[in-house]
Design a protein around this motif. Sequence first.
Motif, PDB file in Angstrom:
ATOM      1  N   PHE A  19       0.824  -1.203   0.000  1.00 51.85           N
ATOM      2  CA  PHE A  19       0.000   0.000   0.000  1.00 51.85           C
ATOM      3  C   PHE A  19       0.858   1.254   0.000  1.00 51.85           C
ATOM      4  O   PHE A  19       0.617   2.197  -0.762  1.00 51.85           O
ATOM      5  N   VAL A  20       1.897   1.286   0.837  1.00 55.33           N
ATOM      6  CA  VAL A  20       2.781   2.449   0.891  1.00 55.33           C
ATOM      7  C   VAL A  20       3.566   2.573  -0.407  1.00 55.33           C
ATOM      8  O   VAL A  20       3.774   3.683  -0.910  1.00 55.33           O
ATOM      9  N   ALA A  21       3.984   1.452  -0.962  1.00 62.29           N
ATOM     10  CA  ALA A  21       4.675   1.496  -2.254  1.00 62.29           C
ATOM     11  C   ALA A  21       3.763   2.068  -3.334  1.00 62.29           C
ATOM     12  O   ALA A  21       4.203   2.872  -4.171  1.00 62.29           O
ATOM     13  N   ALA A  22       2.484   1.680  -3.314  1.00 60.92           N
ATOM     14  CA  ALA A  22       1.539   2.231  -4.288  1.00 60.92           C
ATOM     15  C   ALA A  22       1.307   3.721  -4.053  1.00 60.92           C
ATOM     16  O   ALA A  22       1.211   4.500  -5.013  1.00 60.92           O
ATOM     17  N   LEU A  23       1.224   4.132  -2.781  1.00 56.35           N
ATOM     18  CA  LEU A  23       1.070   5.558  -2.475  1.00 56.35           C
ATOM     19  C   LEU A  23       2.240   6.363  -3.021  1.00 56.35           C
ATOM     20  O   LEU A  23       2.066   7.441  -3.602  1.00 56.35           O
ATOM     21  N   LEU A  24       3.448   5.846  -2.820  1.00 60.59           N
ATOM     22  CA  LEU A  24       4.628   6.569  -3.282  1.00 60.59           C
ATOM     23  C   LEU A  24       4.778   6.491  -4.793  1.00 60.59           C
ATOM     24  O   LEU A  24       5.206   7.460  -5.434  1.00 60.59           O
ATOM     25  N   ALA A  25       4.435   5.368  -5.393  1.00 59.23           N
ATOM     26  CA  ALA A  25       4.560   5.232  -6.843  1.00 59.23           C
ATOM     27  C   ALA A  25       3.568   6.139  -7.576  1.00 59.23           C
ATOM     28  O   ALA A  25       3.910   6.725  -8.607  1.00 59.23           O
ATOM     29  N   LEU A  26       2.367   6.255  -7.034  1.00 56.58           N
ATOM     30  CA  LEU A  26       1.354   7.095  -7.665  1.00 56.58           C
ATOM     31  C   LEU A  26       1.436   8.551  -7.221  1.00 56.58           C
ATOM     32  O   LEU A  26       0.692   9.388  -7.728  1.00 56.58           O
ATOM     33  N   ASP A  27       2.305   8.830  -6.269  1.00 53.12           N
ATOM     34  CA  ASP A  27       2.520  10.188  -5.741  1.00 53.12           C
ATOM     35  C   ASP A  27       1.209  10.812  -5.280  1.00 53.12           C
ATOM     36  O   ASP A  27       0.864  11.954  -5.626  1.00 53.12           O
ATOM     37  N   VAL A  28       0.461  10.059  -4.472  1.00 55.44           N
ATOM     38  CA  VAL A  28      -0.812  10.529  -3.939  1.00 55.44           C
ATOM     39  C   VAL A  28      -0.552  11.684  -2.979  1.00 55.44           C
ATOM     40  O   VAL A  28       0.270  11.579  -2.068  1.00 55.44           O
ATOM     41  N   ALA A  29      -1.237  12.786  -3.199  1.00 60.21           N
ATOM     42  CA  ALA A  29      -1.125  13.996  -2.380  1.00 60.21           C
ATOM     43  C   ALA A  29       0.327  14.480  -2.294  1.00 60.21           C
ATOM     44  O   ALA A  29       0.731  15.071  -1.295  1.00 60.21           O
ATOM     45  N   HIS A  30       1.102  14.209  -3.318  1.00 57.11           N
ATOM     46  CA  HIS A  30       2.511  14.614  -3.403  1.00 57.11           C
ATOM     47  C   HIS A  30       3.349  14.077  -2.244  1.00 57.11           C
ATOM     48  O   HIS A  30       4.293  14.726  -1.788  1.00 57.11           O
ATOM     49  N   LEU A  31       3.002  12.895  -1.767  1.00 62.68           N
ATOM     50  CA  LEU A  31       3.765  12.292  -0.668  1.00 62.68           C
ATOM     51  C   LEU A  31       5.187  11.950  -1.096  1.00 62.68           C
ATOM     52  O   LEU A  31       6.126  12.126  -0.322  1.00 62.68           O
ATOM     53  N   ARG A  32       5.342  11.433  -2.320  1.00 65.90           N
ATOM     54  CA  ARG A  32       6.690  11.079  -2.782  1.00 65.90           C
ATOM     55  C   ARG A  32       7.575  12.321  -2.816  1.00 65.90           C
ATOM     56  O   ARG A  32       8.724  12.286  -2.379  1.00 65.90           O
ATOM     57  N   HIS A  33       7.029  13.411  -3.278  1.00 65.99           N
ATOM     58  CA  HIS A  33       7.786  14.659  -3.339  1.00 65.99           C
ATOM     59  C   HIS A  33       8.180  15.119  -1.928  1.00 65.99           C
ATOM     60  O   HIS A  33       9.311  15.544  -1.679  1.00 65.99           O
ATOM     61  N   LEU A  34       7.237  15.026  -1.000  1.00 63.43           N
ATOM     62  CA  LEU A  34       7.521  15.441   0.380  1.00 63.43           C
ATOM     63  C   LEU A  34       8.573  14.545   1.032  1.00 63.43           C
ATOM     64  O   LEU A  34       9.469  15.013   1.730  1.00 63.43           O
ATOM     65  N   ILE A  35       8.468  13.230   0.805  1.00 63.57           N
ATOM     66  CA  ILE A  35       9.395  12.291   1.444  1.00 63.57           C
ATOM     67  C   ILE A  35      10.793  12.413   0.854  1.00 63.57           C
ATOM     68  O   ILE A  35      11.790  12.423   1.585  1.00 63.57           O
ATOM     69  N   LEU A  36      10.880  12.518  -0.464  1.00 57.79           N
ATOM     70  CA  LEU A  36      12.198  12.622  -1.091  1.00 57.79           C
ATOM     71  C   LEU A  36      12.831  13.990  -0.861  1.00 57.79           C
ATOM     72  O   LEU A  36      14.069  14.114  -0.888  1.00 57.79           O
ATOM     73  N   GLY A  37      12.041  14.993  -0.595  1.00 58.92           N
ATOM     74  CA  GLY A  37      12.571  16.338  -0.359  1.00 58.92           C
ATOM     75  C   GLY A  37      12.958  16.594   1.082  1.00 58.92           C
ATOM     76  O   GLY A  37      13.516  17.641   1.402  1.00 58.92           O
ATOM     77  N   SER A  38      12.699  15.658   1.975  1.00 63.67           N
ATOM     78  CA  SER A  38      12.992  15.843   3.396  1.00 63.67           C
ATOM     79  C   SER A  38      14.171  14.976   3.804  1.00 63.67           C
ATOM     80  O   SER A  38      14.403  13.906   3.247  1.00 63.67           O
ATOM     81  N   ASP A  39      14.920  15.444   4.800  1.00 60.21           N
ATOM     82  CA  ASP A  39      16.047  14.641   5.283  1.00 60.21           C
ATOM     83  C   ASP A  39      15.608  13.524   6.228  1.00 60.21           C
ATOM     84  O   ASP A  39      16.380  12.608   6.500  1.00 60.21           O
ATOM     85  N   VAL A  40      14.389  13.588   6.745  1.00 54.74           N
ATOM     86  CA  VAL A  40      13.860  12.517   7.585  1.00 54.74           C
ATOM     87  C   VAL A  40      12.683  11.821   6.897  1.00 54.74           C
ATOM     88  O   VAL A  40      11.757  11.366   7.557  1.00 54.74           O
ATOM     89  N   GLY A  41      12.743  11.748   5.586  1.00 53.23           N
ATOM     90  CA  GLY A  41      11.681  11.096   4.821  1.00 53.23           C
ATOM     91  C   GLY A  41      11.582   9.612   5.123  1.00 53.23           C
ATOM     92  O   GLY A  41      10.501   9.023   5.067  1.00 53.23           O
ATOM     93  N   TRP A  42      12.714   8.989   5.481  1.00 55.83           N
ATOM     94  CA  TRP A  42      12.713   7.562   5.819  1.00 55.83           C
ATOM     95  C   TRP A  42      11.821   7.313   7.035  1.00 55.83           C
ATOM     96  O   TRP A  42      11.167   6.284   7.123  1.00 55.83           O
ATOM     97  N   LEU A  43      11.802   8.276   7.967  1.00 47.22           N
ATOM     98  CA  LEU A  43      10.962   8.118   9.151  1.00 47.22           C
ATOM     99  C   LEU A  43       9.480   8.136   8.764  1.00 47.22           C
ATOM    100  O   LEU A  43       8.682   7.374   9.309  1.00 47.22           O
ATOM    101  N   ALA A  44       9.125   8.980   7.816  1.00 47.88           N
ATOM    102  CA  ALA A  44       7.732   9.018   7.346  1.00 47.88           C
ATOM    103  C   ALA A  44       7.340   7.698   6.711  1.00 47.88           C
ATOM    104  O   ALA A  44       6.227   7.197   6.929  1.00 47.88           O
TER     105      ALA A  44
END
Length: 104
Positions: free
Chosen positions: A22-47
């Motif tokens: 589910f999380v992989a699908a959320l990040l692959a589809l960039d739902v609500a720009h989550l992929r952008h937020l996670i990759l743009g943050s230094d603590v994205g791994w925690l998210a």
Amino acid sequence: MPHMVRVYIRSVFIGVLLACGFVAALLALDVAHLRHLILGSDVGWLAVVLLVAFNAIVFAGVQFALVVMGQAESPPRDGRGKRLFRQRSAIKAPATLPAPRRHR
């Protein structure tokens, strides 16, 4: 090991796998720009870890509930259900009720 413990552990593993998908699908589809937020943050791994953990809790709980409810006995299929209450033949209602009295 008791049967229900094995069922619960299996449900947790399935829930974790579903959460990862589910999380992989959320990040692959960039739902609500989550992929952008996670990759743009230094603590994205925690998210990502928290998304997987919390979704695993939800999916494991749902999986376990489905398994437990699936183990319930099904009602008889002959058209006659079990009677919930016994019929008492000693108590009978009167054939006619007296008319209510009117107060003047």
